[in-house]
Design an enzyme around this catalytic site. Sequence first.
Site, PDB file in Angstrom:
ATOM      1  N   HIS B  59       0.821  -1.217   0.000  1.00  0.00           N
ATOM      2  CA  HIS B  59       0.000   0.000   0.000  1.00  0.00           C
ATOM      3  C   HIS B  59       0.854   1.265   0.000  1.00  0.00           C
ATOM      4  O   HIS B  59       0.346   2.353   0.284  1.00  0.00           O
ATOM      5  CB  HIS B  59      -0.896   0.030   1.240  1.00  0.00           C
ATOM      6  N   HIS B 222      -7.626  -4.370  -0.797  1.00  0.00           N
ATOM      7  CA  HIS B 222      -6.998  -5.640  -1.186  1.00  0.00           C
ATOM      8  C   HIS B 222      -7.824  -6.313  -2.272  1.00  0.00           C
ATOM      9  O   HIS B 222      -7.644  -7.486  -2.558  1.00  0.00           O
ATOM     10  CB  HIS B 222      -6.887  -6.573   0.016  1.00  0.00           C
TER      11      HIS B 222
END
Lengths: 334, 334
Positions: B59, B222
Amino acid sequence: MRKPKKLLNDPNNVRQEVMQGLIYAYNGKLTAIEDCCAVYGNHIITDQVVVVSGGGSGHEPTFAGFIGHGGIDGCALGEVFTSPSPDQIIAVTKAIEKGKGVLFLYGNYSGDGMNFDISAEILAEDNIISKTIRATDDIASAPLAKLSDRRGVAGIMLLYKIAGAAAQIEKYDLDKLYQVVSKANANVRTIGVALDGCALPQSTNFNFELADDEIEIGIGIHGEAGLRRQTMTSSDDVVKQMIDHLCDDLPFVAGDRVCVLINNLGALSNTELMIITRKVGIELKARKIDSHDIVVGHFCTSLEMSGFSITLMKLDDELQHLYDLPCQTLGWRK
Amino acid sequence: MRKPKKLLNDPNNVRQEVMQGLIYAYNGKLTAIEDCCAVYGNHIITDQVVVVSGGGSGHEPTFAGFIGHGGIDGCALGEVFTSPSPDQIIAVTKAIEKGKGVLFLYGNYSGDGMNFDISAEILAEDNIISKTIRATDDIASAPLAKLSDRRGVAGIMLLYKIAGAAAQIEKYDLDKLYQVVSKANANVRTIGVALDGCALPQSTNFNFELADDEIEIGIGIHGEAGLRRQTMTSSDDVVKQMIDHLCDDLPFVAGDRVCVLINNLGALSNTELMIITRKVGIELKARKIDSHDIVVGHFCTSLEMSGFSITLMKLDDELQHLYDLPCQTLGWRK
């Protein structure tokens, strides 16, 4: 074959909508000259030389996203991957010039060169004096012997940084500003790599295609052909090849002090970019080149191109001082 | 079918290499606890409550890239899309805790929750007191009636901003810090959209697939399923749907003051993101919601996912004051 997938409104209205987005992203610190798609910062002070740039849209935050305190002052926005027109350049320059002259600072592309030169001539008739520097940092775009033929890519951000600090904070006059930014331009080198191409907003195809296991070393920011296509190897191997090319070119040698800009061309993951950053750091250390600063992020993009570039700028005391001064822009805050 | 194309070294060594890249990108402002993949900032002052976070890699710049002055203090790096372990969380907390306690601030995922809770219990035995806040800003991840089931996404950056300012600059004690960050968490809402999926480093397939003309509203970071898949329409239409969802949820109403975070999930072009920014600005203005500040960029990415998210946080005077204080981190400088 993979097809481009974009979230747009009218593909023929991209630059206007980008400009309007910039106005919101700048939260009141940017003014638009709406009818000619040019913008300038509200930070501009009296008694400064103004720095004006311009170029095609599609590279955000380049070019207009580097307007601000310690950055550039005004910018003309071209259509995607297209030079701005003299009308735009003249309008923004006239809106902000303070009687101290203007430095035109942009990438070395023929359309930009022509339109900025026409603008400079017309502005001279109104007693607005200018000097011009064309960024030529892309080492893959022409051999060293033809340095002035090289194109400008992400290294222009470092020139903006130097120019903005010198003009706004240190109040360099036009001659001195021209000299220091010329020195910075002579000291800066970039090389890019692509994993995948990008597509113009109107297009249903990518502007170039690479095989699943292929990368292109030396890619230009509009997809111009690079030095070579080769089979994908490891990240570390690719970065080492790039650092070799950069160091051989200037050259950068042991004992040199540099600042480093690691730029995401668009769609590469930041995860991969961080792994690239690690290897850049390791390679420079191994060569005993002193990394004064490393910046990492999306600076000069090529729409959704998957790839990245590495830029090195050799520093002397003057350049380091200017580099270290603060800047407050959309694309770079320091 | 399109296949993932990544530039990596060992796909099983991503988080270690990311951590080493972060060290270079931080130019000496970050320290690694190498053997347990955790990092902390060199800015930490005595007499502050420390703010510790953690989460999966993939991320970037989230989570560790928000360490710094006015940001968080330490972070444990999990494998890609995987929670960090208690060993990591405990090691970084013990390395930086100053006797004033620790605020654990992370996204609401079951693995993170379990491992941070175990860490808190073990640290309590060493007389390190802690409080925990789990970001729950993703409105698509559970209905409002089950707010505490919601996942944390890009809104956690705004919580970091508030927590860092309160702990480091305003020297809030642990109770007061917990209260203000809880208030910020209650006031923040995010919704994401995906155009295309992302792939784990070891995988030869994307973790979800969308048709050429399809987008997913409410995607998780995700690739968790969102609210719905729908046919691609215009950028303006998609943004309006997202702002409708956000405003209905808290709700955000006329007269509210908000800060806005427009986040690129990875591979979307910044050009498209700027067009999105324009419409967010227009929509908020139309609803008479006051945009105190808009930040735009890559904050919380999902590897190479093509997509973006919009986050709104309602401000009161205390939150606005803390939001406006400076921060110097890799991912956000103000």
